[in-house]
Write an enzyme that holds these catalytic residues in place. Structure first.
Site, mmCIF file in Angstrom:
data_model
loop_
_atom_site.group_PDB
_atom_site.id
_atom_site.type_symbol
_atom_site.label_atom_id
_atom_site.label_comp_id
_atom_site.label_asym_id
_atom_site.label_seq_id
_atom_site.Cartn_x
_atom_site.Cartn_y
_atom_site.Cartn_z
ATOM 1 N N ASP A 1 -1.706 -30.679 -13.824
ATOM 2 C CA ASP A 1 -2.585 -30.582 -12.652
ATOM 3 C C ASP A 1 -1.955 -29.814 -11.500
ATOM 4 O OD1 ASP A 1 -4.143 -32.237 -14.139
ATOM 5 O OD2 ASP A 1 -4.408 -33.760 -12.575
ATOM 6 N N HIS B 1 2.297 -32.669 -13.605
ATOM 7 C CA HIS B 1 1.995 -31.660 -12.584
ATOM 8 C C HIS B 1 2.927 -30.475 -12.741
ATOM 9 C CE1 HIS B 1 0.359 -35.447 -11.052
ATOM 10 N NE2 HIS B 1 -0.539 -34.692 -10.428
HETATM 11 NI NI NI Z 1 -4.115 -33.309 -8.410
#
Ligand code: NI
Length: 501
Positions: free
Chosen positions: A317, A457
């Site tokens: 992400d 991430h």
């Molecule tokens: Ni996010």
């Protein structure tokens, strides 16, 4: 073996006495050689033609100890002396091991006879070496050999192949037949898939409770994972036929129960062009696929079936970021597809990363334009967050994301309605953004159930740095990496949120 070119028969006399020597001249065919009921040792060598014009077959047969010790070894004789020497050495190794075993077995037989006065029928040595030509052209020739050994109890079969450069006579190793350094990883993934399919089929033929079938599948899954670890010794019996089919043979017990004997899986070379060396592609006139990088095959292949494979989806992400390129390098090297939920704002700064994500076979998801909590926005603003991002991603990659991951995983009914696409959440949250200690992070990221979706991430260097270890640990656990589309059961409905398969 139709036309017999040359027959040499030698009878070696051991115990039966010299009187038999006078028969030697008449022993000119294999038939008479078998006419042997005493304790003599008979060695017969026959050279005959094969279905290939320029390959003859040499067969050596040995029988002794009243036929308790039997050996038949066939190997090819080509026009190249270097190839012949190589094959002779291999065959001699097999003959030596026969002689050693025959001697031991005969000793056991004699000991048993002395002790009990009874003849044992289980102390035998019966060895056979067969071969076949698997493919041949003017430059290359490939043989497959089968070593069968029976010592009265259970027989064992070993299959291996040898490929030669016909001009130089050099043997070509398996490594040289594959272009891609990751070929073992790839063969491992494909083999697991096909073996799972095999046991799935087999389990359907079992009459038993659902529980028994599930247990059968589970117990085999474990041995399959171990037997197909991507190491050379698990993939030493690769045979390529002249139709361009690669057969991988697994030894008895290697991947399934011993009762299954030798297990094999077949792969068409046309399905794995990117793995083949120029040599092999040349032999089978296969074009190297030029459109995409190899990582795509997992995704393109409709055979990825997460009902039977132990699947996991890696998702990243908030990118792209300056670390995304390194991550993509790792994924390409490890042949692992992933799903990227990107921010429009970041995609605008790094369009090349978006193009690369798509070109290398990963999946693209919409993570909104600039990471606002969608619950705090009006309907019009939610639409704008998604539309602006979609438009940008489409302009870069000609791909419109199928899924949305709302920032913070936060949504309500209003948000669901406006998104009007499947929402993808996660089942494993390692909280990588809190930067836990390295080992802790790896441990968290690799604690997934089958069918799990792992959140990470690609904006944190500490996350990207552990990905190689995360991948190898998950592979060790037998996971197959898939994209979000592949991990979810179809149909995936708009307005629904998904956390795992
Ligand atoms: Ni996010």
């Amino acid at each position: 073996m139709k036309k017999i070119i040359l027959i040499i028969t030698i009878v070696l006399i051991s115990v039966a006495g010299l009187a038999l020597l006078s028969n030697q001249s008449s022993l000119t065919t294999t038939e008479t050689a078998k006419n042997n009921n005493s304790n003599e040792k008979t060695e017969t060598t026959v050279i005959s033609s094969s279905k290939y014009d320029d390959i003859n077959v040499k067969t050596i047969e040995l029988r002794e100890n009243e036929n308790r010790s039997l050996m038949s070894v066939s190997y090819p004789v080509t026009e190249n002396e270097k190839i012949n020497k190589n094959l002779e050495i291999t065959s001699q190794g097999f003959i030596d091991s026969f002689n050693e075993t025959a001697e031991k077995q005969e000793q056991l037989y004699q000991d048993y006879l002395t002790e009990t006065g009874t003849k044992s029928y289980t102390t035998v040595a019966d060895f056979t070496q067969h071969f076949d030509v698997t493919f041949a052209n003017e430059n290359y020739i490939s043989f497959v050999f089968d070593h069968y050994k029976n010592t009265g109890g259970t027989g064992s079969d070993t299959i291996f192949s040898k490929v030669f450069d016909r001009v130089s006579g050099e043997e070509i190793s398996l490594n040289e037949l594959f272009a891609d350094d990751n070929y073992l990883e790839k063969l491992s993934v494909i083999s697991r898939e096909k073996l799972y399919k095999k046991i799935e089929q087999k389990s359907k033929n079992l009459d038993g409770t659902q529980k028994a079938i599930t247990e059968y599948l589970e117990s085999n899954r474990e041995s399959i994972v171990i037997g197909t670890e991507p190491v050379q010794e698990n993939f030493d019996a690769l045979v390529i036929s002249d139709e361009g089919i690669l057969t991988i043979y697994f030894d008895k017990y290697q991947v399934l129960a011993g009762s299954e004997g030798i297990v094999s899986v077949e792969i068409s070379l046309e399905d794995i062009p990117e793995l083949l060396s120029p040599t092999l592609r040349d032999v089978f006139s296969i074009k190297k696929s030029t459109n995409k990088t190899p990582v795509l095959t997992q995704q393109q292949s409709p055979s990825v079936d997460c009902d039977f494979l132990k699947c996991v989806a890696l998702t990243f992400d908030d990118g792209p970021s300056i670390y995304t390129g390194t991550l993509l390098d790792t994924l390409a090297r490890e042949q692992v597809p992933a799903t990227f939920f990107v921010l429009g704002r970041s995609a605008k700064i790094q369009p090349d990363s978006i193009a690369r994500i798509v070109a290398e076979g990963h999946e693209l998801g919409n993570h909104t334009w600039d990471h606002k909590d969608l619950r705090t926005l009006s309907g019009i603003d939610i639409d704008a967050q998604l539309q602006k991002t979609d438009d940008l991603l489409y302009s870069i990659s000609q791909v419109k994301p199928l899924y949305v991951r709302p920032p913070y995983g936060a949504y309500n009914n209003d948000v669901l309605q406006h998104i009007n696409r499947p929402i993808i959440l996660w089942s494993v949250d390692p909280e990588d953004w809190k930067k836990p200690p390295r080992e802790e992070l790896i441990q968290r990221m690799t604690s997934s159930k089958s069918g799990g979706i792992i959140l990470a991430h690609d904006i944190h260097r500490s996350t990207i740095q552990v990905i190689p270890e995360v991948i190898s640990e998950l592979k060790r656990q037998g996971f197959t990496f898939v994209t979000v589309t592949d991990i979810l059961r179809q149909p995936i409905e708009p307005g629904m949120a998904y956390r795992h398969r």
